[in-house]
Design an enzyme around this catalytic site. Structure first.
Site: not given
Length: 368
Positions: A117, A122, A229, A349-350
């Site tokens: 990031t 990001g 994830r 993580e998104g």
């Protein structure tokens, strides 16, 4: 009992006996929990994904999700502090670099960071600006990373930097902490304070030739996300399970209008919805982990699990505060911390929005 199940039982005991009593203190002090990390390392939690011959446990994403849920029941910040070395391990393993795999044994004793990031990149990984310049003997890296988990304590970093334009120009590097690597102070955080994050400035740090561990860095980052994830989803499941337990216990004992709160539908339905969300989130997390463990393309399921579980955890924590009423707004009660800790699950993580874009992309790809 399978090895995965026995590990979950071990993690459950460790969470209840060691993490729960310490969670509030580490939340107040906002420092990395080194004593707990060393205890967890003896149990293998920071190196679950590292092969046995390299000092790890040699398990996969399914075991990681089981352990993550149990540790997160006590505290998601402490769970992240004890488990995120597995994120770095996945990057080192998936890179296929022999040089990178030489760092894997160190993950049982040291903390490492995954530096992706940036202030201007990001969720949009392809927009990163950190650059790597080829020089005699290797590369020099220039740029700035932000919100890098465990950077204040990290001894080495997986860094993504640009060697050319476009996604194809992003590469992954492995570098030691040292001259040219400036780590800022821990960033002030709303929650998960036992897992500190900081900015990392790369001021022309020299990386040897073998430190370029993956020329297809963008592809590596996406593969790592698909495997990490499910773990984040499992952290959310653990938090939601704790929120439900706390709210149910309080609603059973606390009375209003002459009856326990749980007997009022306005409260009881909240608990029922949390329970439904909990079961669905756990199934999604486990299915995404199982697909990853089998080597299948789990992009759709990983994104779905992360989005659903993170939002269910945030929603459940908010409802737990509501069940507690005014007491829920007090830091003297555990649900206030759960509420603070839950928010970031929808971001790192998104973001949830990025997960929906991935789900949509996968839907369109399957249709074409």
């Amino acid at each position: 009992m399978s090895l995965d199940r026995s590990l979950e039982e071990l993690a459950r005991r460790f969470a209840r006996e060691r993490l729960l009593p310490e969670a509030s203190r580490y939340d107040r002090e906002a420092v990395f929990p080194w004593p707990l990390f060393r205890e967890a390392a003896r149990l293998g939690f920071p190196v679950l994904l590292v092969p046995e011959e390299l000092g790890g446990v040699g398990l996969g994403p399914v075991a990681l999700t089981g352990v993550a849920e149990e540790l997160a029941y006590a505290c998601t910040g402490l769970a992240a502090a004890l488990l995120l070395n597995n994120l770095v391990a996945d990057a080192l393993l998936l890179s296929g670099s022999p040089y990178a795999q030489g760092f894997l044994p160190r993950l049982r004793e040291e903390v490492a960071s995954y530096a992706l990031t940036e202030p201007h990149a990001g969720s949009d990984v392809a927009a990163l600006r950190t650059r790597a310049e080829k020089v005699p003997g290797g590369y020099r890296l220039w740029g700035r990373k932000t919100w890098i988990s465990h950077a204040p304590e990290a001894r080495f970093f997986v860094v993504f930097a640009r060697v050319a334009e476009g996604r194809e120009g992003i590469a992954a590097f492995l570098l030691e902490r040292g001259e040219g690597v400036e780590v800022g102070p821990p960033l002030p955080k709303l929650g998960q304070k036992a897992s500190p994050a900081a900015e990392v400035a790369l001021e022309g740090v020299l990386v040897p030739e073998e430190g370029l561990i993956a020329r297809e860095g963008f592809r590596l980052a996406m593969r790592v996300f698909n495997r990490s994830r499910p773990m984040v989803a499992a952290l959310a499941v653990g938090l939601l399970r704790r929120a439900l337990d706390e709210a149910l216990a309080y609603a059973t004992l606390r009375e209003a209008f002459g009856r326990p709160l749980v007997e009022h539908q306005g409260v009881g339905f909240k608990l029922a919805e949390m329970a439904v969300d909990l079961e669905a989130a756990r199934l999604l997390a486990r299915k995404a982990a199982e697909q990853a463990e089998r080597g299948e393309d789990n992009a759709f399921m990983a994104a779905a699990a992360k989005a659903f579980a993170a939002e269910a955890a945030e929603r459940g924590a908010a409802e737990a505060v509501q069940v507690f009423g005014g007491n829920g707004y007090s830091e003297e009660y555990p649900v206030a911390k759960l509420y603070r800790d839950a928010k970031v699950l929808r971001i790192y993580e998104g973001t949830s929005e990025i997960q929906r874009l991935i789900v949509l992309r996968e839907l369109l790809r399957r249709r074409s």
